[in-house]
Design a protein around this motif. Structure first.
Motif, mmCIF file in Angstrom:
data_model
loop_
_atom_site.group_PDB
_atom_site.id
_atom_site.type_symbol
_atom_site.label_atom_id
_atom_site.label_comp_id
_atom_site.label_asym_id
_atom_site.label_seq_id
_atom_site.Cartn_x
_atom_site.Cartn_y
_atom_site.Cartn_z
ATOM 1 N N GLU A 44 -0.290 7.024 1.498
ATOM 2 C CA GLU A 44 -1.665 7.516 1.671
ATOM 3 C C GLU A 44 -2.599 6.384 2.057
ATOM 4 O O GLU A 44 -3.431 6.525 2.968
ATOM 5 C CB GLU A 44 -2.140 8.187 0.388
ATOM 6 C CG GLU A 44 -3.539 8.779 0.479
ATOM 7 C CD GLU A 44 -3.974 9.405 -0.830
ATOM 8 O OE1 GLU A 44 -4.971 10.140 -0.818
ATOM 9 O OE2 GLU A 44 -3.325 9.154 -1.866
ATOM 10 N N GLU A 45 -2.483 5.246 1.398
ATOM 11 C CA GLU A 45 -3.358 4.109 1.693
ATOM 12 C C GLU A 45 -3.091 3.558 3.087
ATOM 13 O O GLU A 45 -4.033 3.182 3.801
ATOM 14 C CB GLU A 45 -3.158 3.021 0.639
ATOM 15 C CG GLU A 45 -3.702 3.407 -0.735
ATOM 16 C CD GLU A 45 -3.238 2.474 -1.839
ATOM 17 O OE1 GLU A 45 -3.891 2.455 -2.895
ATOM 18 O OE2 GLU A 45 -2.209 1.777 -1.667
ATOM 19 N N ASN A 46 -1.818 3.511 3.510
ATOM 20 C CA ASN A 46 -1.494 3.036 4.851
ATOM 21 C C ASN A 46 -2.151 3.895 5.921
ATOM 22 O O ASN A 46 -2.681 3.370 6.910
ATOM 23 C CB ASN A 46 0.026 3.027 5.056
ATOM 24 C CG ASN A 46 0.662 1.685 4.752
ATOM 25 O OD1 ASN A 46 0.619 0.770 5.577
ATOM 26 N ND2 ASN A 46 1.251 1.559 3.572
ATOM 27 N N VAL B 22 -6.068 3.382 6.117
ATOM 28 C CA VAL B 22 -6.606 2.075 6.518
ATOM 29 C C VAL B 22 -7.447 2.135 7.791
ATOM 30 O O VAL B 22 -8.606 1.688 7.802
ATOM 31 C CB VAL B 22 -5.479 1.030 6.640
ATOM 32 C CG1 VAL B 22 -5.934 -0.174 7.455
ATOM 33 C CG2 VAL B 22 -5.049 0.555 5.265
ATOM 34 N N MET C 139 0.829 -1.195 0.000
ATOM 35 C CA MET C 139 0.000 0.000 0.000
ATOM 36 C C MET C 139 0.865 1.247 0.000
ATOM 37 O O MET C 139 1.947 1.260 0.588
ATOM 38 C CB MET C 139 -0.931 0.032 1.223
ATOM 39 C CG MET C 139 -2.043 -0.979 1.195
ATOM 40 S SD MET C 139 -3.194 -0.723 2.581
ATOM 41 C CE MET C 139 -4.460 -1.907 2.186
ATOM 42 N N THR C 140 0.400 2.304 -0.649
ATOM 43 C CA THR C 140 1.112 3.575 -0.640
ATOM 44 C C THR C 140 1.039 4.205 0.749
ATOM 45 O O THR C 140 0.277 3.774 1.618
ATOM 46 C CB THR C 140 0.503 4.544 -1.651
ATOM 47 O OG1 THR C 140 -0.834 4.866 -1.235
ATOM 48 C CG2 THR C 140 0.490 3.953 -3.052
ATOM 49 N N PHE D 227 -9.438 9.244 2.925
ATOM 50 C CA PHE D 227 -8.281 9.637 2.132
ATOM 51 C C PHE D 227 -7.978 11.127 2.260
ATOM 52 O O PHE D 227 -6.811 11.531 2.230
ATOM 53 C CB PHE D 227 -8.475 9.220 0.671
ATOM 54 C CG PHE D 227 -8.206 7.764 0.451
ATOM 55 C CD1 PHE D 227 -6.939 7.315 0.131
ATOM 56 C CD2 PHE D 227 -9.218 6.826 0.599
ATOM 57 C CE1 PHE D 227 -6.681 5.958 -0.063
ATOM 58 C CE2 PHE D 227 -8.970 5.473 0.428
ATOM 59 C CZ PHE D 227 -7.702 5.033 0.093
ATOM 60 N N GLU E 194 -10.704 3.931 7.183
ATOM 61 C CA GLU E 194 -11.654 3.152 6.393
ATOM 62 C C GLU E 194 -12.331 2.090 7.249
ATOM 63 O O GLU E 194 -13.537 1.862 7.127
ATOM 64 C CB GLU E 194 -10.940 2.514 5.207
ATOM 65 C CG GLU E 194 -10.528 3.496 4.120
ATOM 66 C CD GLU E 194 -10.009 2.794 2.890
ATOM 67 O OE1 GLU E 194 -10.672 2.890 1.837
ATOM 68 O OE2 GLU E 194 -8.955 2.133 2.980
ATOM 69 N N TYR F 193 5.444 3.811 -1.995
ATOM 70 C CA TYR F 193 5.306 2.608 -1.185
ATOM 71 C C TYR F 193 6.384 2.596 -0.100
ATOM 72 O O TYR F 193 7.425 3.266 -0.232
ATOM 73 C CB TYR F 193 5.413 1.360 -2.061
ATOM 74 C CG TYR F 193 4.254 1.208 -3.017
ATOM 75 C CD1 TYR F 193 3.084 0.558 -2.620
ATOM 76 C CD2 TYR F 193 4.312 1.744 -4.313
ATOM 77 C CE1 TYR F 193 2.011 0.434 -3.485
ATOM 78 C CE2 TYR F 193 3.242 1.627 -5.185
ATOM 79 C CZ TYR F 193 2.085 0.971 -4.758
ATOM 80 O OH TYR F 193 1.024 0.864 -5.609
#
Length: 235
Positions: free
Chosen positions: A110-112, A115, A107-108, A126, A118, A145
């Motif tokens: 931003e995605e980390n 999480v 995960m990038t 986000f 979410e 990443y």
């Protein structure tokens, strides 16, 4: 600092014991810990390796069950929660930062950070993640990443992830242990700044007395017992 007479303590431990089975028999890891941490306080926990520091953090986070005694976090009796309820409580109220970063490699950044938001059902996950990464100086690294980031950058992503849900309690276990001196100081400056800005209660496990001295109070643990608790020195 928040008035502890008006709200429940962030942490209250009463006669906390943890005994584990080992190759040579049962080992007493925690041997009757009593501790109260008012909301908003920063507490540094120091002591030799094997003293029980990280185990204490795991018990407070609900990741380890004590053998006996009581654990209250943000007014919640942790012993009354099953594993699913503990996971939800951590999601909503507790942030944890480990020495090893524990980012999801696929995960990038931003995605980390997004999480936990979410998982909490936040539709703005986000947007909050981007804002938090901006706050730690990584707005230009949103799409990178973990393997593309330095150790210091990875730890800043971990801090952003921990602070993004605005937890009532942040537990940090040797967060600079894998970093060089200058990078570690930068990360700790950031940690204390976020603590001050958000009013989050902070428990910092460290081998470094200078870091513990930046906290409101320093606690010394040895052989599973708190042997000293004294005021820290303002940074």
């Amino acid at each position: 600092m928040t008035d502890s007479s008006a709200v429940a303590p962030a942490i209250r431990l009463d006669d906390l014991h943890l005994t584990l089975a080992g190759p040579a028999g049962r080992v007493n890891i925690l041997r009757g810990v009593d501790l109260t941490v008012p909301a908003g306080e920063a507490v540094g926990v120091v002591g030799p390796s094997g003293a029980g520091k990280s185990t204490l953090l795991m018990v407070i986070a609900g990741l380890e069950r004590p053998t006996s005694g009581h654990v209250m976090v943000a007014g919640q009796d942790m012993g009354a929660l099953d594993e699913d309820a503990l996971a939800r409580f951590r999601r909503d109220h507790v942030g944890v930062v480990f020495q090893g970063f524990h980012l999801i490699p696929t995960m990038t950044a931003e995605e980390n950070v997004a999480v936990p938001l979410e998982f909490a059902g936040r539709r703005d996950a986000f947007a909050v993640a981007r804002a938090q990464l901006e706050a730690v100086g990584l707005g230009h690294r949103l799409g990178h990443y973990p393997g593309q980031l330095s150790g210091g950058e990875q730890q800043r992503v971990a801090l952003a992830r921990a602070f993004a849900p605005r937890p009532r309690l942040l537990l940090a276990d040797e967060p600079t242990g894998n970093l060089d001196g200058e990078t570690g100081r930068t990360v700790m400056d950031l940690l204390f700044r976020l603590h001050d800005e958000q009013g989050t209660t902070l428990m910092l496990i460290t081998h470094d007395p200078a870091l513990a001295a930046r906290c409101d109070r320093a606690i010394h643990i040895e052989d599973g017992l708190i042997t000293d608790a004294r005021p820290g020195v303002a940074a």
